[in-house]
Motif scaffolding. Sequence first.
Motif, mmCIF file in Angstrom:
data_model
loop_
_atom_site.group_PDB
_atom_site.id
_atom_site.type_symbol
_atom_site.label_atom_id
_atom_site.label_comp_id
_atom_site.label_asym_id
_atom_site.label_seq_id
_atom_site.Cartn_x
_atom_site.Cartn_y
_atom_site.Cartn_z
ATOM 1 N N UNK A 1 0.737 -1.274 0.014
ATOM 2 C CA UNK A 1 0.093 -0.118 0.005
ATOM 3 C C UNK A 1 0.941 1.239 0.086
ATOM 4 N N UNK A 2 0.641 2.298 -0.785
ATOM 5 C CA UNK A 2 1.228 3.582 -0.838
ATOM 6 C C UNK A 2 0.616 4.418 -0.291
ATOM 7 N N UNK A 3 1.193 5.172 0.840
ATOM 8 C CA UNK A 3 0.533 6.082 1.902
ATOM 9 C C UNK A 3 0.966 7.353 1.234
ATOM 10 N N UNK A 4 1.715 7.805 0.228
ATOM 11 C CA UNK A 4 1.945 8.936 -0.343
ATOM 12 C C UNK A 4 0.593 9.729 -0.478
ATOM 13 N N UNK A 5 0.716 11.016 0.045
ATOM 14 C CA UNK A 5 -0.308 11.878 -0.154
ATOM 15 C C UNK A 5 -0.577 12.988 0.638
ATOM 16 N N UNK A 6 -1.410 13.969 0.625
ATOM 17 C CA UNK A 6 -1.527 15.110 1.564
ATOM 18 C C UNK A 6 -2.856 15.034 2.172
ATOM 19 N N UNK A 7 -2.891 15.157 3.427
ATOM 20 C CA UNK A 7 -4.009 14.796 4.399
ATOM 21 C C UNK A 7 -4.295 16.083 5.253
ATOM 22 N N UNK A 8 -5.352 16.496 5.327
ATOM 23 C CA UNK A 8 -5.964 17.525 6.129
ATOM 24 C C UNK A 8 -6.714 17.424 7.167
ATOM 25 N N UNK A 9 -6.419 17.865 8.335
ATOM 26 C CA UNK A 9 -7.127 17.439 9.704
ATOM 27 C C UNK A 9 -8.548 17.883 9.521
ATOM 28 N N UNK A 10 -9.256 16.881 9.829
ATOM 29 C CA UNK A 10 -10.903 17.156 9.888
ATOM 30 C C UNK A 10 -11.350 17.252 11.238
ATOM 31 N N UNK A 11 -10.838 16.504 12.205
ATOM 32 C CA UNK A 11 -11.153 16.502 13.650
ATOM 33 C C UNK A 11 -10.195 15.934 14.463
ATOM 34 N N UNK A 12 -10.326 16.131 15.874
ATOM 35 C CA UNK A 12 -9.429 15.630 16.865
ATOM 36 C C UNK A 12 -10.041 15.708 18.297
ATOM 37 N N UNK A 13 -9.640 14.871 18.872
ATOM 38 C CA UNK A 13 -10.241 14.375 20.122
ATOM 39 C C UNK A 13 -9.174 14.429 21.416
ATOM 40 N N UNK A 14 -9.400 15.280 22.506
ATOM 41 C CA UNK A 14 -8.473 15.192 23.614
ATOM 42 C C UNK A 14 -7.022 15.835 23.207
ATOM 43 N N UNK A 15 -7.052 16.743 22.240
ATOM 44 C CA UNK A 15 -6.088 17.628 22.106
ATOM 45 C C UNK A 15 -5.323 18.329 23.128
ATOM 46 N N UNK A 16 -6.147 19.110 24.064
ATOM 47 C CA UNK A 16 -5.837 19.777 24.932
ATOM 48 C C UNK A 16 -5.342 18.899 26.137
ATOM 49 N N UNK A 17 -6.038 17.927 26.347
ATOM 50 C CA UNK A 17 -5.325 16.867 27.544
ATOM 51 C C UNK A 17 -4.120 16.480 27.031
ATOM 52 N N UNK A 18 -3.886 15.971 25.834
ATOM 53 C CA UNK A 18 -2.666 15.306 25.362
ATOM 54 C C UNK A 18 -1.501 16.343 25.509
ATOM 55 N N UNK A 19 -1.797 17.453 25.113
ATOM 56 C CA UNK A 19 -0.806 18.384 25.045
ATOM 57 C C UNK A 19 -0.217 18.675 26.506
ATOM 58 N N UNK A 20 -1.122 18.963 27.596
ATOM 59 C CA UNK A 20 -0.697 19.111 28.787
ATOM 60 C C UNK A 20 -0.234 17.882 29.551
ATOM 61 N N UNK A 21 -0.616 16.621 29.137
ATOM 62 C CA UNK A 21 0.311 15.452 29.554
ATOM 63 C C UNK A 21 1.669 15.633 28.922
ATOM 64 N N UNK A 22 1.882 16.395 27.726
ATOM 65 C CA UNK A 22 3.105 16.232 27.267
ATOM 66 C C UNK A 22 3.921 17.573 27.880
ATOM 67 N N UNK A 23 3.339 18.317 28.655
ATOM 68 C CA UNK A 23 3.910 19.322 29.474
ATOM 69 C C UNK A 23 4.103 20.641 28.574
ATOM 70 N N UNK A 24 3.378 20.585 27.539
ATOM 71 C CA UNK A 24 3.270 21.911 26.627
ATOM 72 C C UNK A 24 2.430 23.066 27.534
ATOM 73 N N UNK A 25 2.984 24.251 27.654
ATOM 74 C CA UNK A 25 2.489 25.266 28.486
ATOM 75 C C UNK A 25 1.036 25.843 27.805
ATOM 76 N N UNK A 26 0.007 25.951 28.810
ATOM 77 C CA UNK A 26 -1.373 26.325 28.510
ATOM 78 C C UNK A 26 -1.620 27.301 27.603
#
Length: 137
Positions: A1-26
């Motif tokens: 399977x060839x994965x090449x391409x361009x993909x645009x973000x449509x939706x995301x879940x738990x982005x803030x919680x994930x970034x906080x867990x990584x230690x990214x400032x609020x």
Amino acid sequence: MDFSGQYELQSQENVELFMQALGIPDDLIEKIKDLKSVTKIVQNGDDFIIAIQTGSQVLVNNFTLGQETHVETPAGEKVKAIMNLEEGNKLVVNSKGITSVAEFNGDLLTNTITFGNVVYKRISKKIEESNSEEDCL
């Protein structure tokens, strides 16, 4: 399977919680949480270049399936990792307590990233073909 391409973000879940867990400032989380991102993938056999552009920031990682490499995390840390292909349509990596599974299904790319008990999910849709390395740089 060839994965090449361009993909645009449509939706995301738990982005803030994930970034906080990584230690990214609020304050930084507030700036970037709603930015659209585009993932560009160039595959040449087992060799991959993956570039993720979020706003003006571009994160580029190169790797060969099954070989140890250094990748940069969204938090800017360089870590050792091995990317593997599973079930023919999933790119899987485990490194420093983070598991990332990028699953390709038709024109959808679902990336599920787990860190501790936090699961961050991104769904992107293929928008155009990209088969040249220069498009990722």
